[in-house]
Write a protein that holds these residues in place. Structure first.
Motif, PDB file in Angstrom:
ATOM      1  N   ASP A 137       0.850  -1.194   0.000  1.00  0.00           N
ATOM      2  CA  ASP A 137       0.000   0.000   0.000  1.00  0.00           C
ATOM      3  C   ASP A 137       0.887   1.246   0.000  1.00  0.00           C
ATOM      4  O   ASP A 137       1.515   1.570   1.021  1.00  0.00           O
ATOM      5  CB  ASP A 137      -0.905  -0.029   1.228  1.00  0.00           C
ATOM      6  CG  ASP A 137      -1.890   1.138   1.265  1.00  0.00           C
ATOM      7  OD1 ASP A 137      -1.778   2.053   0.432  1.00  0.00           O
ATOM      8  OD2 ASP A 137      -2.768   1.128   2.156  1.00  0.00           O
ATOM      9  N   ASP A 172       3.050  -7.190   3.099  1.00  0.00           N
ATOM     10  CA  ASP A 172       2.645  -6.181   4.078  1.00  0.00           C
ATOM     11  C   ASP A 172       3.843  -5.663   4.867  1.00  0.00           C
ATOM     12  O   ASP A 172       3.727  -5.329   6.035  1.00  0.00           O
ATOM     13  CB  ASP A 172       1.599  -6.768   5.031  1.00  0.00           C
ATOM     14  CG  ASP A 172       0.873  -5.684   5.821  1.00  0.00           C
ATOM     15  OD1 ASP A 172       0.789  -4.547   5.316  1.00  0.00           O
ATOM     16  OD2 ASP A 172       0.427  -5.960   6.951  1.00  0.00           O
ATOM     17  N   HIS A 231       5.438  -1.906   0.555  1.00  0.00           N
ATOM     18  CA  HIS A 231       4.750  -0.623   0.437  1.00  0.00           C
ATOM     19  C   HIS A 231       5.606   0.382  -0.340  1.00  0.00           C
ATOM     20  O   HIS A 231       5.088   1.147  -1.158  1.00  0.00           O
ATOM     21  CB  HIS A 231       4.409  -0.077   1.815  1.00  0.00           C
ATOM     22  CG  HIS A 231       3.596  -1.013   2.658  1.00  0.00           C
ATOM     23  ND1 HIS A 231       2.542  -1.750   2.150  1.00  0.00           N
ATOM     24  CD2 HIS A 231       3.690  -1.347   3.975  1.00  0.00           C
ATOM     25  CE1 HIS A 231       2.014  -2.489   3.121  1.00  0.00           C
ATOM     26  NE2 HIS A 231       2.701  -2.253   4.230  1.00  0.00           N
TER      27      HIS A 231
END
Length: 284
Positions: free
Chosen positions: A77, A110, A115
């Protein structure tokens, strides 16, 4: 891929060969490709490996994608990235507590590296220069290309990347001190490290007292070495474990109170001082 660098004012004259091999630590195989392809320009002109480069020269290096094969990094993300400094060669980000620096299994996505890969895509791919424990927060440095990675690694080894940590420990530390106990693996718990005077590796931690509370002390720590769990093991060894340490303290807390607060280095290509603080930190 093309990399362009201007040699800094303090640069000492040397041959192209020494620049690539000794100054920039370019792998032998890649140096061979650069030479055979005539893939290096000095101020826009082709050159030979015995030509001299000087302060202020603009160096352009061309390499092929296969010279530095890309790894597979699953995207995470990008909105979780908090950049503190960024240029075409490196990036420093503020890592939150509870996030791993990089994946240990190919399917993980994660971690901070996942990211950051999403944040930098599609222009480049991040490379780990150093690590922070999962529970530790704060400033962490990544290379944005494989060309600068070994140079940053050497700066780290030569202790030319300054890192200062905030920590909160149990008990009262009343004066500044230096801990220089050797650290080795814990034979009974693979996750842990321990003080090992005979078989351990040299480890040096400088401790500066910031504020003393009734049952705890806020401190700054500066590392001369970068052993796994160094600050945590050293402070636990003198009876002042970090607050919230799940491995070296038996008292449960929300998080490990250790934060990489400051990071300073001289840019290897521009000689400009880069100085960041990872705010807000553990205290103001």
């Amino acid at each position: 891929m093309k990399f362009t660098m201007t040699l800094p004012k303090q640069f000492n004259d040397m041959t192209v060969k020494d620049l690539l091999e000794k100054e920039w630590l370019v792998p032998r195989k890649v140096r061979h490709f650069i030479r055979t392809r005539k893939g290096l320009l000095i101020n826009g002109k082709t050159c030979h490996f015995q030509d001299l480069v000087h302060s202020g020269d603009q160096i352009t290096v061309f390499v092929e994608a296969e010279d530095y094969p890309k790894r597979t990094i699953l995207f995470g993300d990008s909105t979780l990235i908090d950049p503190l400094y960024e240029d075409e060669h490196l990036i420093i980000v503020n890592k939150p507590s509870g996030m791993k620096t990089h994946p240990n299994q190919p399917e993980e996505q994660d971690t901070l590296l996942n990211h950051l890969a999403a944040y930098l895509a599609p222009d480049c791919q991040p490379h780990v220069v150093h690590r922070l424990d999962k529970e530790t927060s704060g400033a962490i440095l990544f290379a944005k290309n494989p060309f600068v990675l070994p140079i940053l690694g050497r700066l780290l080894e030569q202790k030319k990347i300054f890192r200062r940590y905030q920590a909160l420990v149990y008990g009262k530390i009343t004066q500044d001190l230096t801990i220089d106990k050797k650290i080795g693996r814990d034979r009974h718990d693979r996750r842990k490290r321990r003080i090992d005077p005979k078989g351990g590796k040299t480890a040096v931690t400088h401790v500066q007292v910031a504020q003393i509370f009734p049952t705890q002390t806020a401190i700054f720590c500066q590392l001369e070495t970068g052993r796994t769990h160094q600050i945590r093991v050293h402070l636990a060894s003198i009876g002042h474990p970090l607050v919230g340490d799940p491995l070296y303290s038996k008292k449960a807390q929300k998080r490990l109170m250790l934060h990489a607060y400051e990071l300073h280095l001289t840019h290897p290509f521009t000689s400009r001082l880069i100085s960041v603080q990872a705010l807000p930190g553990l205290w103001k």
